[in-house]
Design an enzyme around this catalytic site. Structure first.
Site, PDB file in Angstrom:
ATOM      1  N   SER A 178      36.749  38.241  22.636  1.00  0.00           N
ATOM      2  CA  SER A 178      35.362  37.811  22.834  1.00  0.00           C
ATOM      3  C   SER A 178      34.420  38.685  22.026  1.00  0.00           C
ATOM      4  O   SER A 178      34.814  39.716  21.494  1.00  0.00           O
ATOM      5  CB  SER A 178      34.985  37.883  24.318  1.00  0.00           C
ATOM      6  N   GLY A 179      33.160  38.267  21.969  1.00  0.00           N
ATOM      7  CA  GLY A 179      32.133  39.046  21.279  1.00  0.00           C
ATOM      8  C   GLY A 179      31.250  39.836  22.218  1.00  0.00           C
ATOM      9  O   GLY A 179      30.187  40.328  21.808  1.00  0.00           O
ATOM     10  N   CYS A 235      46.216  42.147  34.887  1.00  0.00           N
ATOM     11  CA  CYS A 235      46.944  42.261  36.138  1.00  0.00           C
ATOM     12  C   CYS A 235      45.980  42.534  37.288  1.00  0.00           C
ATOM     13  O   CYS A 235      44.766  42.667  37.103  1.00  0.00           O
ATOM     14  CB  CYS A 235      47.961  43.405  36.049  1.00  0.00           C
ATOM     15  N   GLY A 293      45.158  46.208  32.597  1.00  0.00           N
ATOM     16  CA  GLY A 293      44.479  46.380  31.327  1.00  0.00           C
ATOM     17  C   GLY A 293      45.430  46.534  30.168  1.00  0.00           C
ATOM     18  O   GLY A 293      46.590  46.094  30.225  1.00  0.00           O
ATOM     19  N   GLU A 294      44.944  47.162  29.109  1.00  0.00           N
ATOM     20  CA  GLU A 294      45.735  47.402  27.910  1.00  0.00           C
ATOM     21  C   GLU A 294      45.368  48.766  27.332  1.00  0.00           C
ATOM     22  O   GLU A 294      44.183  49.096  27.225  1.00  0.00           O
ATOM     23  CB  GLU A 294      45.473  46.339  26.833  1.00  0.00           C
ATOM     24  N   ARG A 337      51.379  40.777  38.023  1.00  0.00           N
ATOM     25  CA  ARG A 337      51.500  40.929  36.582  1.00  0.00           C
ATOM     26  C   ARG A 337      51.221  39.632  35.831  1.00  0.00           C
ATOM     27  O   ARG A 337      51.776  38.577  36.160  1.00  0.00           O
ATOM     28  CB  ARG A 337      52.905  41.406  36.208  1.00  0.00           C
TER      29      ARG A 337
END
Length: 644
Positions: A363-364, A2, A76-77, A50
Site C-alpha cells: 500500500s501507499g 497472524c 508481522g514481518e 497463522r
C-alpha cells in the site's frame, strides 16, 4: 500476517485453562486461517493463528529456541531477517527453519531487550523466557501492527492482537474509560496507550514491555523515536536520487513472499509510486487492485487505470455503490473499540477484492505524513505565519472573540468560512492543529456530553494527547511539529488501525513501504522546504516520481477515500440515524445530552448544517455499544462508568 494471544502469571506458576486460551485464539481466526498453535507450561500460555507468507512448511508458532526455553508468538514481518541469520549463526545459534520468526528468539538470546532495535519491519510479538521468568512484548516503530494487553487483579497479564482476544477473559475490567470517550469524540479513535476499557492498554509504537515474575511491573520502554533534524545538506537533485534509491530498497524488501503478491492502486501519488517501483523490480506483471465508485465525486479509477496501463499490470477493479452502507455493524465488530473513519468502508472493500487475487498487498499508506501531503499542512503553515506576526496576548482575546461571534457557514464558499481560522488564530500551534483535526471540537464536545459525564472527565481534554507528543517531538519547525504529531497519533490510531482490521478481516497481509523506519528517519533529516513549496505538497516526492508517473496523477487535486455521508444521513440512512442517535442504547449510558443529539440530527436532516462527520462518530459509538453488549459486557461497563 497472524494473530497472537497469551497469558502470563506474574505471581506464580498457575496452570491456565486450556479452554480459555483456545477461545482467545479462536476469536482471531480471521487473522490466521492457515494454522493454529498453542503452548502451555506452568505460569504461561501462548497461542497463535497463522497466515502463511514465508517458510510455509516449517514456520509454525509458537516457535522455540534450541532447548525450548524461549518461545515466541509473532504477528508481522521482519524484512531484514536474511541479513540477521548469518550474524546470529556466527554467535553460535542454530536455525531449524527458514522463517523470520526464528530470528526473534535467537536475537533475544543474543541482545536481550535491545533485539528490537535490530529488526526492520512491522511486528508485534510476545516472547517467554523460562530461565529469566520473563514475558517480553514489543511493537514496531510506526505502530503498523497492534498489541493490546491487560494486567488483571489476580496477577495475570493477558495480551492479544485485538481487543476481542482480551475480552474473552472474565476478569478483564470492561468499565468504560471516560477519558477514552473524550479522545474518541475528538479524534475518531482512542489514542495510544489508552483503550476504551479501563482495564486494557495498547502498547505504543516503538515500545517494548518487559515483565518479570515476582517483580513490580515497569512501564513500557520507548526504544525508538523519529527526530526531525532538518539538517541534511543534500541538494534537491541529490535528495531526489537518494529518495528513489531508498524507495526502491524499501519496496524490494516488501516483495519477499512465497504466496501471490500485489498492490493497492488508488490513483493517488503514493500508491502509484509504489506500483511503479514494484514494476521496475518485478520480472512479471504486477497485480493491482482498485475500487471505483459509481459517484464521480469520489471516483479516482481513471487515474489508477493510467498507471495500470503504463506498467501493464494485471489490474482488478470493482465498483462500490455510493449507497454501500451495510457495513456499520460489521465494522463495529471488527474494530472492537469505537472507530469513526468512514473510509473504513472502501478500505474493507478493496481488501475484500485484493484477497480474491493475492495474499500480500503493498500500500501507499504513510506517504502524506512523511512527505507533507495533507492539505491541512499548508493551511496550518499559513496560519503559523499569521500567528507569528502577533503575540499571544493580542491573538487570544481578539481572535477568540471573532471565533465566537463569526457564524458557522458550511454552505458558504471556502474563503468565507473564517470561523475555524479565527478559532485557530487564538491558539498556540499544538492546540490549533488539534482543533483543526478534531471531528467534534471542544465546544461541540462540551454540548454533547451530559453534566454527569463532564464531571467524570474532571476537566480532561483530548488536546493533552497532542501536548504530550509535542513536548517529546522537540522541534520548533511548524511543518515538522505537525508531521511528528500525525506520525504519533493519526497514522497509528486511524490509518494503521483501519488497514490492519480491514485487511485481517479478509486474511490479507498489507505491507507499507512508505513506513519503512529507515526511510522515515532519512526524510526527517530533509528541510521542510523540500516537502512543501508554496501550495505544492509532497514537492520532493512528486519531482522524484516525474520520470515514472504522469502529471495527471502527480499534480491533480488530492481526492481521498471518501463516502457520501451527508447524503446518506438525509436519504437512505435518515431513519436509522435518528433511531440510533436518539435511541435507548446511547440514552442508557447517561453520557450524552439528549437535546444536543436531537439538534445534530434535526439540523443535519433539515439541511441547515452539515453534521455528517459528527453523526457518523455518534453512530459508530452506538454500534460499538451494541457490539459489546452482544459480547456480554456493556451493562456492567456502563454502570461502573456512571459511578467512577
Amino acid at each position: 500476517m497472524c494473530g497472537i494471544a497469551g497469558l502470563f502469571d506474574t505471581r506464580g506458576r498457575r496452570d491456565f485453562p486450556r479452554e480459555l486460551v483456545e477461545r482467545m485464539n479462536a476469536v482471531q481466526f480471521h487473522r490466521g486461517p492457515d494454522e493454529g498453535g498453542t503452548h502451555f507450561e506452568p505460569g504461561v500460555a501462548l497461542a497463535h493463528r497463522r497466515l502463511s507468507i514465508i517458510d510455509l512448511s516449517t514456520g509454525q508458532q509458537p516457535l522455540f529456541n534450541e532447548d525450548g526455553s524461549v518461545a515466541v508468538v509473532f504477528n508481522g514481518e521482519i524484512y531484514n531477517y536474511q541479513e540477521l541469520v548469518p550474524e546470529l549463526e556466527a554467535l553460535g545459534h542454530v536455525f531449524h527453519t527458514r522463517s523470520d520468526t526464528e530470528v526473534i528468539v535467537h536475537a533475544w538470546e543474543a541482545w536481550g531487550e535491545d533485539c528490537v532495535r535490530r529488526f526492520r519491519g512491522m511486528f508485534a510479538f510476545a516472547l517467554h523466557d523460562r530461565a529469566r521468568q520473563t514475558l517480553f512484548m514489543a511493537r514496531d516503530r510506526l505502530g503498523v501492527k497492534p498489541l493490546f494487553y491487560a494486567e488483571l487483579d489476580d496477577g495475570t497479564v493477558t495480551f492479544g492482537s485485538e481487543l476481542k482476544v482480551l475480552m474473552q477473559h472474565p476478569r478483564l475490567d470492561r468499565s468504560i474509560d471516560p477519558l477514552a470517550v473524550e479522545e474518541y469524540f475528538a479524534l475518531g479513535y482512542v489514542a495510544e496507550p489508552r483503550c476504551i476499557f479501563r482495564g486494557a492498554r495498547k502498547l505504543g509504537p516503538g515500545e517494548s514491555l518487559c515483565i518479570r515474575r515476582g517483580e513490580a511491573a515497569a512501564p513500557p520502554r520507548q526504544y525508538w523515536d523519529v527526530r526531525f533534524t532538518l539538517d541534511n545538506p543534500l541538494s534537491a537533485d541529490e535528495a531526489m536520487g537518494e529518495l528513489t534509491a531508498r524507495l526502491r530498497e524499501s519496496v524490494r524488501l516488501r516483495m519477499i513472499a512465497e504466496v501471490p503478491l500485489g498492490a493497492f492502486l488508488s490513483g493517488g501519488v503514493d500508491s502509484s509510486a509504489v506500483v511503479a517501483t514494484m514494476a521496475g523490480l518485478s520480472g512479471e506483471a504486477v497485480n493491482t487492485c482498485s475500487i471505483a465508485f459509481d459517484d464521480p465525486r469520489f471516483n479516482e479509477s481513471e487515474f489508477a487505470a493510467m498507471v495500470a496501463q503504463r506498467y501493464h499490470t494485471r489490474h482488478f477493479v470493482e465498483t462500490v455503490k455510493s449507497d454501500d452502507f451495510d457495513l456499520i455493524d460489521t465494522l463495529a465488530a471488527l474494530y472492537d473499540e469505537p472507530y469513526a473513519d468512514s473510509s473504513a468502508i472502501p478500505t474493507y472493500r478493496v481488501c475484500q477484492l485484493a484477497r480474491k487475487h493475492v495474499t500480500v498487498a503493498l500500500s501507499g499508506d504513510g506517504g502524506d505524513e512523511s512527505f507533507g501531503g495533507y492539505r491541512r499542512y499548508r493551511m496550518h503553515l499559513m496560519e503559523e505565519r499569521m500567528r507569528a506576526a502577533l503575540p499571544m496576548a493580542v491573538r487570544r482575546p481578539l481572535f477568540g472573540m471573532l471565533g465566537r461571534l463569526y457564524p458557522k457557514a458550511d454552505w458558504a464558499p471556502r474563503f468565507l468560512r473564517a470561523k475555524t481560522t479565527f478559532q485557530a488564530m487564538a491558539r498556540d500551534a499544538t492546540e490549533a492543529y488539534f482543533h483543526s483535526v478534531s471531528i467534534l471540537r471542544g465546544e461541540m464536545r462540551g454540548r454533547l456530553f451530559s453534566a454527569q459525564f463532564r464531571k467524570q472527565l474532571g476537566g480532561y481534554d483530548a488536546v493533552e494527547v497532542f501536548r504530550r507528543h509535542a513536548a517529546a517531538g522537540a522541534t520548533d519547525d511548524p511543518l515538522a511539529l505537525i508531521q511528528y504529531l500525525d506520525l504519533k497519533t493519526y497514522l497509528v490510531g486511524d490509518i494503521n488501525t483501519k488497514v490492519d482490521r480491514a485487511s485481517m478481516a479478509h486474511s490479507l497481509e498489507v505491507r507499507e513501504p512508505l513506513m519503512d523506519h529507515e526511510l522515515v528517519e532519512w526524510l526527517a533529516t530533509l528541510p521542510s522546504s523540500l516537502k512543501i513549496q508554496g501550495q505544492e505538497g509532497k514537492y520532493l516526492f512528486k519531482k522524484a516520481m516525474e520520470p515514472m508517473l504522469p502529471d495527471d496523477v502527480l499534480y491533480r487535486p488530492k481526492m481521498g477515500f471518501s463516502v457520501p455521508l451527508a447524503r446518506w444521513f438525509r436519504g437512505p440512512l435518515k431513519a436509522r440515524v435518528r433511531e440510533a442517535v436518539l435511541g435507548e442504547t446511547l440514552a442508557a449510558t447517561g453520557m450524552f445530552n439528549r437535546d444536543y443529539l436531537r439538534h445534530l440530527v434535526d439540523a443535519h436532516q433539515s439541511g441547515v448544517r452539515d453534521y455528517s462527520a459528527a453523526l457518523w462518530t455518534v453512530l459508530m459509538f452506538e454500534a460499538f455499544l451494541r457490539n459489546v453488549q452482544g459480547s456480554g459486557g456493556i451493562t456492567g461497563a456502563i454502570r461502573q462508568a456512571e459511578v467512577a
